[in-house]
Scaffold this motif. Structure first.
Motif, short mmCIF file in Angstrom:
data_model
loop_
_atom_site.label_atom_id
_atom_site.label_comp_id
_atom_site.label_asym_id
_atom_site.label_seq_id
_atom_site.Cartn_x
_atom_site.Cartn_y
_atom_site.Cartn_z
N GLN A 328 0.81 -1.21 0.00
CA GLN A 328 0.00 0.00 0.00
C GLN A 328 0.85 1.27 0.00
N LEU A 329 1.98 1.22 0.68
CA LEU A 329 2.82 2.41 0.80
C LEU A 329 3.93 2.45 -0.25
N GLU A 330 4.67 1.35 -0.38
CA GLU A 330 5.80 1.34 -1.32
C GLU A 330 5.36 1.13 -2.77
N GLY A 331 4.24 0.43 -2.96
CA GLY A 331 3.76 0.20 -4.31
C GLY A 331 2.81 1.27 -4.80
N LEU A 332 1.97 1.81 -3.88
CA LEU A 332 0.96 2.79 -4.28
C LEU A 332 1.34 4.21 -3.85
N ALA A 333 1.35 4.47 -2.55
CA ALA A 333 1.58 5.85 -2.06
C ALA A 333 2.88 6.44 -2.58
N ASN A 335 4.16 6.07 -5.31
CA ASN A 335 3.97 6.44 -6.71
C ASN A 335 2.75 7.35 -6.91
N ASN A 336 2.39 8.06 -5.83
CA ASN A 336 1.27 9.02 -5.87
C ASN A 336 -0.07 8.38 -6.20
N ILE A 337 -0.25 7.14 -5.74
CA ILE A 337 -1.51 6.43 -5.92
C ILE A 337 -2.12 6.20 -4.55
N LEU A 338 -3.43 6.36 -4.45
CA LEU A 338 -4.09 6.25 -3.16
C LEU A 338 -4.08 4.82 -2.64
N PRO A 339 -3.81 4.61 -1.36
CA PRO A 339 -3.97 3.28 -0.77
C PRO A 339 -5.45 2.98 -0.57
N SER A 340 -5.82 1.71 -0.61
CA SER A 340 -7.23 1.34 -0.42
C SER A 340 -7.60 1.25 1.05
N ARG A 341 -6.61 1.43 1.93
CA ARG A 341 -6.88 1.49 3.37
C ARG A 341 -6.77 2.96 3.80
N PRO A 342 -7.89 3.64 4.04
CA PRO A 342 -7.89 5.08 4.34
C PRO A 342 -7.02 5.47 5.52
N ALA A 343 -6.82 4.58 6.49
CA ALA A 343 -5.99 4.91 7.66
C ALA A 343 -4.54 5.17 7.28
N ALA A 345 -3.67 7.11 4.88
CA ALA A 345 -3.60 8.40 4.18
C ALA A 345 -2.50 9.28 4.74
N ASP A 346 -2.32 9.26 6.05
CA ASP A 346 -1.25 10.05 6.68
C ASP A 346 0.05 9.26 6.62
N ASN A 347 0.72 9.33 5.49
CA ASN A 347 1.98 8.61 5.34
C ASN A 347 3.08 9.55 4.88
N LYS A 348 4.33 9.08 4.94
CA LYS A 348 5.47 9.95 4.65
C LYS A 348 5.49 10.44 3.21
N TYR A 349 4.88 9.68 2.31
CA TYR A 349 4.90 10.09 0.90
C TYR A 349 3.88 11.19 0.61
N PHE A 350 2.80 11.24 1.38
CA PHE A 350 1.76 12.25 1.16
C PHE A 350 1.95 13.47 2.06
N ALA A 351 2.83 13.37 3.04
CA ALA A 351 2.95 14.40 4.08
C ALA A 351 3.25 15.78 3.52
N PRO A 354 -0.89 18.24 1.87
CA PRO A 354 -2.13 17.91 2.59
C PRO A 354 -3.30 17.64 1.66
N ARG A 355 -3.26 18.16 0.43
CA ARG A 355 -4.36 17.93 -0.52
C ARG A 355 -4.45 16.46 -0.90
N VAL A 356 -3.31 15.79 -0.97
CA VAL A 356 -3.30 14.37 -1.29
C VAL A 356 -3.85 13.57 -0.11
N VAL A 357 -3.52 14.00 1.10
CA VAL A 357 -4.04 13.34 2.30
C VAL A 357 -5.56 13.42 2.34
N VAL A 358 -6.11 14.61 2.05
CA VAL A 358 -7.57 14.78 2.02
C VAL A 358 -8.18 13.84 0.98
N THR A 359 -7.56 13.77 -0.18
CA THR A 359 -8.06 12.90 -1.25
C THR A 359 -8.07 11.45 -0.80
#
Length: 415
Positions: A328-333, A335-343, A345-351, A354-359
């Motif tokens: 979810q993090l190394e394969g998706l987040a 590469n700027n792709i949303l993880p399917s587990r909303p929890a 969302a607050d990860n080092k790649y999106f930090a 904040p607009r990506v975190v909201v998305t």
């Protein structure tokens, strides 16, 4: 008596045989993915292949061929081991018996508990689970902060209701003849189920019927949202070009910097940052009629195992893996792709944004309609959904448009 040289030779042969045996145990799975999701799927497959002895060969299928190809493949016994496709077709595939039951496997997976509810809902049929969220997308609301500021609005305060969207759009339109308050693609059925229906759902409405005995377009939210759209159109807050836009300008108009507010998809963020890096925009959830009401349309792809998979156990291992933090993090987040587990969302790649975190968090408040014949009810160019939009907004007959769409949707659902 064996000499030392003989022993070494035998040891070498043994080790070579062991290596050959280990290599022989490695399997190669096949996976089909629809073209729209191929880029995202490739990141996950590449990560899997880099860290597992068993490999996956990815085949891209044109979007409009996936349904037919999988159906004929299952019937002919010629299917891939895994398949990734538009989540909206899950009900049809599950009912047809095309997919392997994953209930016990997913319920025993602690990571599955954190998957966005919309993915769980769409992959459930008669109490059984047949797939998991794979490469997500979701709808959001974007606003142009510079236009808000010029119009005397707080650039850090997005509209909280459809009524506020309407009022803010009026103020932005007053900035000049080439500046508009709101935009939507008036001839694009998919764009509008994605970006407009969540406002209705947030207000308590249900959009599509699950069967011929189910009601369509229930609740006041449908009429309230359509009324605001109609009024914004009549007041000239929306560009005239919107009426004929079949989706070709769904993302391009907001990029001009001349539109204040638009419902869109999470995919727009990377486009905006790449194409117009100086555009000052914000991201929020799509609102309903009252403050605090929010929703989104959860899109993207699910991953499932077709009946007849030659590597079913290994395919299940992949589905478990794609729900892990690593995938979810190394394969998706990453590469700027949303993880399917909303929890997540607050990860080092999106930090950093904040607009990506909201998305990413919008997945947790989103919905997806569980229906058969979605293409006929919505995606078709002559669907009751888009006909309702055009009749209500451009012709002004909101009540008549809703009544006609209700009847035609129920008729389609009963087929």
């Amino acid at each position: 008596m064996r000499t030392r040289t003989t022993c070494v030779a035998l040891a070498s042969l043994f080790l070579g045989a062991t290596a050959l045996t280990t290599s022989a145990l490695a399997d190669t799975m096949t996976m089909w993915v629809r073209a729209s999701g191929a880029n995202a799927a490739a990141h996950l497959v590449d990560l899997w292949n880099a860290n597992h002895k068993d490999k996956i060969e990815l085949t891209t299928i044109p979007d409009n061929q996936m349904v037919t190809k999988l159906a004929t493949g299952v019937q002919a016994g010629e299917v891939p081991d895994l398949v990734s496709f538009d989540l909206i077709y899950m009900p049809d595939f599950m009912k047809a018996g095309f997919l392997v039951d994953l209930t016990s496997d997913l319920k025993a997976d602690p990571n599955y508990a954190g998957v966005a509810q919309a993915y769980k809902d769409i992959a459930t049929y008669e109490g059984k689970l047949y797939g998991a969220g794979f490469t997500p997308d979701v709808s959001i609301l974007v606003w142009n902060k510079d236009l808000f500021k010029k119009a005397g609005l707080d650039p850090e305060k997005p509209p909280q209701t459809i009524g506020e969207i309407h009022e803010d759009a009026k103020k932005i339109r007053a900035l000049g003849p080439d500046t508009y308050g709101f935009y939507f693609s008036g001839a694009c059925p998919g764009c509008n189920i994605f970006a407009s229906s969540p406002m209705m759902v947030a207000a308590g409405s249900k959009i599509l019927p699950a069967n011929g005995n189910d009601e369509a377009l229930t609740g006041d939210g449908v009429k309230q949202v359509l009324e605001h759209y109609k009024e914004m159109w009549n007041e000239g807050l929306i560009p005239k070009s919107a009426q004929a836009d079949n989706g070709s300008d769904f993302t391009s108009v907001f990029k001009t910097g001349k539109v204040g507010i638009q419902g869109t998809g999470g995919f727009l963020l990377s486009e905006l940052k790449k194409d117009v890096p100086d555009l000052n925009f914000g991201v929020t959830f799509l609102p309903g009629v009252k403050e605090g009401q929010v929703s989104s349309f959860v899109g993207g792809d699910v991953v499932a195992i077709p009946k007849g998979s030659k590597h079913e156990a290994l395919a299940k291992d992949f589905i478990h893996w794609e729900l892990t933090d690593e995938a979810q993090l190394e394969g998706l987040a990453k590469n700027n792709i949303l993880p399917s587990r909303p929890a997540l969302a607050d990860n080092k790649y999106f930090a950093a944004d904040p607009r990506v975190v909201v998305t990413a968090k919008a997945l947790g408040v989103g919905y997806v309609p569980w229906v058969y014949h979605f293409a006929d009810m919505v995606n078709s160019d002559s669907s009751p959904w888009i006909n309702m939009y055009q009749r209500a907004i451009f012709d002004g007959d909101v009540d008549g448009a809703i009544k006609e769409a209700k009847e035609k949707m129920k008729e389609i659902a009963g087929e």
